[in-house]
Design a protein around this motif. Structure first.
Motif, PDB file in Angstrom:
ATOM      1  N   ASP A   1       0.840  -1.014  -0.106  1.00 54.23           N
ATOM      2  CA  ASP A   1      -0.029  -0.073  -0.107  1.00 54.23           C
ATOM      3  C   ASP A   1       0.892   1.420  -0.044  1.00 54.23           C
ATOM      4  N   LYS A   2       1.972   1.191   0.811  1.00 57.93           N
ATOM      5  CA  LYS A   2       2.800   2.263   0.979  1.00 57.93           C
ATOM      6  C   LYS A   2       3.658   2.485  -0.363  1.00 57.93           C
ATOM      7  N   LEU A   3       4.159   1.349  -1.024  1.00 59.75           N
ATOM      8  CA  LEU A   3       4.650   1.527  -2.470  1.00 59.75           C
ATOM      9  C   LEU A   3       3.988   2.170  -3.133  1.00 59.75           C
ATOM     10  N   ALA A   4       2.485   1.852  -3.394  1.00 59.88           N
ATOM     11  CA  ALA A   4       1.729   2.258  -4.406  1.00 59.88           C
ATOM     12  C   ALA A   4       1.467   3.754  -4.074  1.00 59.88           C
TER      13      ALA A   4
ATOM     14  N   PHE B   1      -4.589  -9.107  -1.886  1.00 59.61           N
ATOM     15  CA  PHE B   1      -4.369  -7.545  -1.170  1.00 59.61           C
ATOM     16  C   PHE B   1      -4.160  -6.953  -2.673  1.00 59.61           C
ATOM     17  N   ILE B   2      -3.427  -7.315  -3.499  1.00 60.52           N
ATOM     18  CA  ILE B   2      -3.227  -6.381  -4.645  1.00 60.52           C
ATOM     19  C   ILE B   2      -4.401  -6.073  -5.428  1.00 60.52           C
ATOM     20  N   LEU B   3      -5.557  -6.990  -5.314  1.00 57.82           N
ATOM     21  CA  LEU B   3      -6.683  -6.372  -6.000  1.00 57.82           C
ATOM     22  C   LEU B   3      -7.455  -5.496  -5.320  1.00 57.82           C
ATOM     23  N   LEU B   4      -7.425  -5.679  -3.890  1.00 60.51           N
ATOM     24  CA  LEU B   4      -8.084  -4.528  -2.895  1.00 60.51           C
ATOM     25  C   LEU B   4      -7.428  -3.291  -2.867  1.00 60.51           C
ATOM     26  N   VAL B   5      -6.054  -3.188  -2.930  1.00 59.62           N
ATOM     27  CA  VAL B   5      -5.288  -2.235  -2.923  1.00 59.62           C
ATOM     28  C   VAL B   5      -5.465  -1.386  -4.130  1.00 59.62           C
TER      29      VAL B   5
ATOM     30  N   ALA C   1      -8.008  -1.642  -6.284  1.00 62.63           N
ATOM     31  CA  ALA C   1      -9.045  -0.919  -6.433  1.00 62.63           C
ATOM     32  C   ALA C   1      -9.188   0.530  -5.499  1.00 62.63           C
ATOM     33  N   GLY C   2      -8.466   0.254  -4.286  1.00 66.09           N
ATOM     34  CA  GLY C   2      -8.621   1.390  -3.282  1.00 66.09           C
ATOM     35  C   GLY C   2      -7.795   2.741  -3.963  1.00 66.09           C
ATOM     36  N   ILE C   3      -6.743   2.482  -4.864  1.00 66.03           N
ATOM     37  CA  ILE C   3      -5.727   3.565  -4.854  1.00 66.03           C
ATOM     38  C   ILE C   3      -6.671   4.599  -5.811  1.00 66.03           C
ATOM     39  N   PHE C   4      -7.724   4.435  -6.442  1.00 66.41           N
ATOM     40  CA  PHE C   4      -8.400   5.382  -7.248  1.00 66.41           C
ATOM     41  C   PHE C   4      -9.252   6.354  -6.486  1.00 66.41           C
ATOM     42  N   TYR C   5      -9.229   5.975  -5.039  1.00 69.84           N
ATOM     43  CA  TYR C   5      -9.945   6.946  -3.999  1.00 69.84           C
ATOM     44  C   TYR C   5      -9.125   7.620  -3.209  1.00 69.84           C
ATOM     45  N   GLY C   6      -7.782   7.538  -3.646  1.00 69.11           N
ATOM     46  CA  GLY C   6      -6.709   8.029  -2.552  1.00 69.11           C
ATOM     47  C   GLY C   6      -6.244   7.245  -1.346  1.00 69.11           C
TER      48      GLY C   6
ATOM     49  N   VAL D   1      -7.330   7.258   1.446  1.00 65.07           N
ATOM     50  CA  VAL D   1      -8.600   6.781   2.418  1.00 65.07           C
ATOM     51  C   VAL D   1      -9.106   5.450   1.464  1.00 65.07           C
ATOM     52  N   GLY D   2      -9.141   5.255   0.347  1.00 63.68           N
ATOM     53  CA  GLY D   2      -9.695   4.175  -0.505  1.00 63.68           C
ATOM     54  C   GLY D   2      -8.436   3.019  -0.175  1.00 63.68           C
ATOM     55  N   ILE D   3      -7.124   3.359  -0.001  1.00 64.11           N
ATOM     56  CA  ILE D   3      -6.281   2.314   0.146  1.00 64.11           C
ATOM     57  C   ILE D   3      -6.521   1.851   1.649  1.00 64.11           C
ATOM     58  N   ALA D   4      -6.713   2.730   2.748  1.00 61.84           N
ATOM     59  CA  ALA D   4      -6.852   2.250   3.863  1.00 61.84           C
ATOM     60  C   ALA D   4      -8.063   1.501   4.005  1.00 61.84           C
ATOM     61  N   LEU D   5      -9.118   1.653   3.353  1.00 63.80           N
ATOM     62  CA  LEU D   5     -10.576   0.864   3.260  1.00 63.80           C
ATOM     63  C   LEU D   5     -10.172  -0.527   2.552  1.00 63.80           C
ATOM     64  N   GLY D   6      -9.708  -0.540   1.472  1.00 62.50           N
ATOM     65  CA  GLY D   6      -9.038  -1.806   0.884  1.00 62.50           C
ATOM     66  C   GLY D   6      -8.083  -2.738   1.868  1.00 62.50           C
ATOM     67  N   TYR D   7      -7.357  -2.043   2.357  1.00 54.04           N
ATOM     68  CA  TYR D   7      -6.610  -2.706   3.428  1.00 54.04           C
ATOM     69  C   TYR D   7      -7.360  -3.453   4.523  1.00 54.04           C
TER      70      TYR D   7
END
Length: 487
Positions: A228-231, A365-369, A371-376, A378-384
């Motif tokens: 998540d931090k790498l992305a 994990f790759i799929l969820l993160v 998808a979340g990166i499109f929402y900044g 906060v989206g990545i945190a929700l995917g995590y």
């Protein structure tokens, strides 16, 4: 000394180590956050992602193999030492040579000289890993506490001085390097073990069979915790990475202070019980409940008081941390009771199964993160957070099969503690948003913490929670022992 006494003594020193280490680390990080910017923390955060992975590779899973093997000889320790030194030297050279690639990947030129500065970390760390395993195996947690606290204080103090002298991001890079130098030096001094000029190929192969799958799991698990931090660093930039990393590190404070303390002691203890399923299962469930008793209210308390906490500690320039930390607090809550599952895999030698599970979880994990990166952030945190729920259930299910421990049994054992923590959190949040709305942040924080602590303890007493009384009795016994020693 009995195993129980060894565990209790180890927990005491491990807890003291964590409290001291995290206290110094917390204070120094707050000072540095006031002196530096999210951008500067983000730049070093980009580098730390790769440093952490290389440090995982340097161990090769062999330290745990030495702890797992109840009959490990001096020859085996020496063999592991030279293997780890060789791995550390290769990683240091590779990291130094790859510095331009890191700068190019993030499009941040400053990363090249920073990477070259910290490159020796891996060789330096490798020089002390076998000594750390030896101390752990022999339950010498007092000596390990001295090492941890001293290195944290020394490196933190130097980093603050450098930051005040306007070294900026270099202060954080030097902190990482100095931590490793002090740690390795003190591990040699405390263990008083000197490796022999021995290398046994048969020992290397046998221990390697245990360590290779553990290394594979550790490597995949590392990227699960850092992809998540790498992305964020690659696609959103240093500022967003600085914000997210600060939220993540604050979430980890309770997790590191509780789960990691228990794990440091419980792994070698459970390894000794690997042939006694009933005692193994009982010790595991008891330790998990004890972790939940402390971590659940802490994580829910952080989520409830997130706004005054961040504004008071870090200031307005870090306000973007608030929504991210609120989400990650619930991630930490789940991870605190899933973290002990690793004890089952490693103590029973099931590292191969753990590795295969990590491969499957990596894909999710790759799929969820992704998808979340499109929402900044906060989206990545929700995917995590979503991934944490899935990962937690699968880990509990698979590891539980080895010791005849269904997921439902573990969950039911934690329901009362979770319920009390949620009631406490709702009370704290409600009072903070109504009675203390608009009040100074220090007042909101201190009153909220007091209300949360008193209400939670009251519920534990009224419900006559067995784990609460067990933990209270343990702490009382250790305090009485310390008083007798001080006299």
């Amino acid at each position: 000394m009995s195993l129980r006494d060894s565990v209790l003594g180890g927990l005491s020193w491990s807890l003291a180590s964590r409290v001291g280490t995290q206290a110094f680390q917390f204070v120094f990080q707050i000072i540095l956050a006031r002196l530096l910017t999210p951008q500067e923390f983000g730049v070093v955060g980009m580098l730390l992602i790769f440093i952490g992975f290389a440090q995982t590779l340097a161990d090769c899973g062999l330290s745990s193999a030495l702890v797992y093997d109840q009959n490990a000889t001096d020859s085996q320790f020496s063999t592991v030492f030279w293997l780890q030194v060789a791995a550390g030297a290769i990683l240091s050279a590779t990291f130094f040579a790859g510095a331009p690639l890191f700068a190019s990947f993030y499009d941040t030129p400053a990363l090249e000289p920073l990477s070259q500065l910290v490159a020796p970390i891996f060789l330096l760390q490798a020089l002390g890993q076998t000594h750390s395993a030896l101390l752990s195996k022999n339950f010498r947690f007092k000596q390990m506490a001295v090492v941890s606290v001293s290195s944290t204080f020394g490196s933190g103090a130097i980093a603050v001085i450098l930051a005040k002298l306007d070294y900026g991001v270099w202060a954080l890079a030097w902190q990482a390097l100095i931590t490793t130098i002090i740690t390795t030096g003190l591990l040699w001094f405390q263990s008083r073990w000197v490796p022999s000029l021995l290398f046994n190929r048969a020992d290397a192969i046998r221990l390697g069979k245990y360590g290779i799958y553990l290394l594979g799991h550790a490597s995949l698990n590392y990227w699960l915790r850092n992809a998540d931090k790498l992305a964020i660093g690659r696609f959103l930039g240093a500022h967003d990475l600085g914000i997210y990393s600060r939220a993540y590190s604050l979430m980890l404070l309770p997790l590191n202070n509780i789960s990691a303390v228990m794990g440091q002691v419980m792994f070698p203890a459970l390894a000794r019980l690997q042939s006694d399923a009933d005692r193994f299962r009982s010790a595991y469930v008891s330790a998990t409940r004890m972790i939940a008793l402390v971590s659940f209210p802490l994580m829910i308390g952080v989520a409830s008081l997130c706004e005054p906490l961040i504004l008071f500690l870090l200031g307005d320039k870090w306000s973007e941390v608030i929504p991210v930390l609120q989400i990650l607090s619930f991630v930490g809550l789940i991870q605190s009771v899933v973290f002990p599952v690793g004890w089952i895999f490693t103590a029973l030698g099931k590292t191969k199964d753990q590795f295969y599970l990590s491969i499957f979880l990596s894909l999710i994990f790759i799929l969820l993160v992704g998808a979340g990166i499109f929402y900044g952030i906060v989206g990545i945190a929700l995917g995590y957070a979503c991934w944490t729920v899935i990962s937690g259930w699968l880990n509990l299910y698979i590891a539980g099969r080895y010791v005849a421990l269904p997921v439902t049994t573990v969950v039911v054992s934690l329901v009362r503690i979770l319920g009390m923590a949620l009631v406490m959190g709702a009370l704290v949040f409600g009072v903070d948003q109504t009675v203390f709305a608009g009040s100074p942040t220090l007042l909101r924080l201190s009153c909220g913490a007091f209300i949360g602590a008193t209400s939670y303890v009251a519920m534990c007493l009224l419900s006559k929670d067995a784990t609460f009384y067990e933990l209270s009795g343990y702490l009382s016994a250790r305090l009485n022992l310390l008083k007798r020693i001080s006299r």
